[in-house]
Scaffold this active site. Structure first.
Site, mmCIF file in Angstrom:
data_model
loop_
_atom_site.group_PDB
_atom_site.id
_atom_site.type_symbol
_atom_site.label_atom_id
_atom_site.label_comp_id
_atom_site.label_asym_id
_atom_site.label_seq_id
_atom_site.Cartn_x
_atom_site.Cartn_y
_atom_site.Cartn_z
ATOM 1 N N CYS A 52 0.835 -1.203 0.000
ATOM 2 C CA CYS A 52 0.000 0.000 0.000
ATOM 3 C C CYS A 52 0.869 1.252 0.000
ATOM 4 O O CYS A 52 0.656 2.179 -0.777
ATOM 5 C CB CYS A 52 -0.927 -0.033 1.223
ATOM 6 S SG CYS A 52 -2.081 1.332 1.310
ATOM 7 N N CYS A 53 1.907 1.267 0.879
ATOM 8 C CA CYS A 53 2.822 2.418 0.909
ATOM 9 C C CYS A 53 3.554 2.556 -0.430
ATOM 10 O O CYS A 53 3.808 3.670 -0.882
ATOM 11 C CB CYS A 53 3.848 2.254 2.027
ATOM 12 S SG CYS A 53 3.258 2.682 3.674
ATOM 13 N N CYS B 219 -3.344 3.457 9.758
ATOM 14 C CA CYS B 219 -2.048 2.940 10.218
ATOM 15 C C CYS B 219 -1.459 3.770 11.357
ATOM 16 O O CYS B 219 -0.251 3.715 11.606
ATOM 17 C CB CYS B 219 -1.066 2.913 9.051
ATOM 18 S SG CYS B 219 -1.687 1.987 7.643
ATOM 19 N N CYS C 131 7.772 4.003 5.900
ATOM 20 C CA CYS C 131 6.827 3.768 4.809
ATOM 21 C C CYS C 131 7.515 3.351 3.506
ATOM 22 O O CYS C 131 6.858 3.044 2.532
ATOM 23 C CB CYS C 131 5.997 5.021 4.563
ATOM 24 S SG CYS C 131 6.997 6.442 4.141
ATOM 25 N N CYS D 125 -1.122 8.037 7.855
ATOM 26 C CA CYS D 125 -2.465 7.720 7.360
ATOM 27 C C CYS D 125 -3.338 7.195 8.506
ATOM 28 O O CYS D 125 -2.848 6.516 9.418
ATOM 29 C CB CYS D 125 -2.384 6.663 6.271
ATOM 30 S SG CYS D 125 -1.533 7.214 4.782
HETATM 31 S S1 SF4 Z 1 0.545 4.436 5.798
HETATM 32 FE FE1 SF4 Z 1 -1.046 2.846 5.645
HETATM 33 S S2 SF4 Z 1 -2.727 3.672 4.421
HETATM 34 FE FE2 SF4 Z 1 -0.939 5.020 4.178
HETATM 35 S S3 SF4 Z 1 0.017 4.336 2.312
HETATM 36 FE FE3 SF4 Z 1 1.047 3.239 3.985
HETATM 37 S S4 SF4 Z 1 -0.100 1.314 4.349
HETATM 38 FE FE4 SF4 Z 1 -1.343 2.669 2.998
#
Ligand code: SF4
Length: 251
Positions: A129-130, A217, A240, A214
Site C-alpha cells: 500500500c505504501c 495505520c 513507509c 495515514c
Molecule cells: S501508511 Fe497505511 S494507508 Fe498510508 S500508504 Fe502506507 S499502508 Fe497505505
C-alpha cells in the site's frame, strides 16, 4: 496549491556521491540549524530542493524554518487518500499561513485499480500500500530535484538515532541528497520552537498522537513508547519506504 509542472529535466545520472554528503556535513559541523540550512539554501549548495512533508505532528517546525528562508521551495505532500480529515485541514492552514508552494502528489489511478481496488490493501499488505500510494508518486516527483528536506528527528525512534544532517538518498541510484535539518533537535527544542513562533499544533496531538500518518495505520502513543510506536502498530514495519530503516551515517 500548485500542480507539479511537467518534469523537464532528464535523469542524467548521479548528481551527488557520499563524498559530497561527508564534505557538507563537515563544512557545517558545530553550526546551528538556521545557519547551515540558510547557507545550503541561499548558496545553492544542494541544487534544486523540495521539502517532503506529511503535515504531521511536528511538521510545522520544518515548514516554518524553511519558509522563513525561502517560501517558494516546493513542499511535496503525498495525498494517499487515507489521511485523517484533521491532517488535510492542518495542511491547508499551514499552506496559507506560511505561503507555501505546496504540491500534492497522487497515486496512479491505474495502480490503484490494479493493486488496491478495495482500498484495503493497508490491512493485509501495508508495504504494498505504501509502495503505490507513497513511494512511487514520490520517486516520480523527486526526479525533478537534487535534494529533499525531511523532518526526521533522531529522538523519534531507534532507527533514526544515528542519521546525519545530510546524507545520500539510498532509495534510488540518482545520487540525490537527503537533508535532515531537525535531526539533532530534541522534543524540548521542537516545543520551544512552536512556542516561540506561535505555531499551531496538529489537532490530533492533544488527543495523544505523537506521530501522525495515514488514519488506518496510526494510533495514539502510550506513555513510555517511542513517538513513532503508534505507526503500523502490530506490523513489523517502521518506515513507509520513503526512508529506509537502519540507514548508516557517513560521518
Ligand atoms: S501508511 Fe497505511 S494507508 Fe498510508 S500508504 Fe502506507 S499502508 Fe497505505
Amino acid at each position: 496549491m500548485n500542480e507539479l509542472r511537467a518534469i523537464d529535466r532528464l535523469d542524467t545520472g548521479p548528481r551527488y556521491c557520499e563524498h559530497d554528503a561527508v564534505r557538507l556535513n563537515r563544512m557545517f559541523r558545530g553550526s546551528d540549524t538556521d545557519e547551515w540550512l540558510r547557507a545550503v539554501i541561499e548558496d545553492n549548495l544542494a541544487g534544486d530542493l523540495a521539502i517532503v512533508s506529511s503535515f504531521g505532528a511536528e511538521s510545522a517546525a520544518l515548514l516554518h524554518l524553511v519558509s522563513q528562508i525561502d517560501h517558494r521551495i516546493p513542499v511535496l505532500f503525498l495525498e494517499t487518500g487515507k489521511h485523517f480529515s484533521e491532517t488535510l485541514a492542518y495542511r491547508d492552514e499551514l499552506t496559507e499561513r506560511f505561503s507555501l508552494n505546496r504540491i500534492d502528489l497522487y497515486p496512479e489511478l491505474e495502480d490503484l485499480q490494479l493493486r488496491d481496488e478495495s482500498g484495503l490493501r493497508w490491512s493485509y499488505d501495508p508495504d504494498g500500500c505504501c509502495e503505490l500510494r507513497k513511494v512511487k508518486p514520490l520517486e516520480k516527483a523527486l526526479i525533478a530535484f537534487d535534494a529533499s528536506l525531511t523532518g526526521r528527528k533522531a529522538f523519534q525512534s531507534s532507527t533514526r538515532a544515528n542519521l546525519p544532517r545530510i546524507e545520500i538518498d539510498t532509495s534510488d541510484a540518482q545520487g540525490r541528497l537527503k537533508i535532515n535539518p531537525l535531526i539533532d533537535w530534541d522534543a524540548d527544542r521542537i516545543a520551544a520552537y512552536f512556542e516561540e513562533h506561535e505555531l499551531p499544533r496538529h489537532p490530533l496531538v492533544e488527543r495523544g498522537y505523537a506521530s501522525i500518518g495515514c488514519s488506518p495505520c496510526t494510533r495514539e502513543t502510550r506513555p513510555g513508547e517511542d513517538p513513532r510506536a503508534g505507526r503500523w502498530a502490530g506490523w513489523d514495519k517502521v518506515e513507509c519506504g520513503i526512508h529506509q530503516p537502519g540507514e548508516e551515517p557517513f560521518l
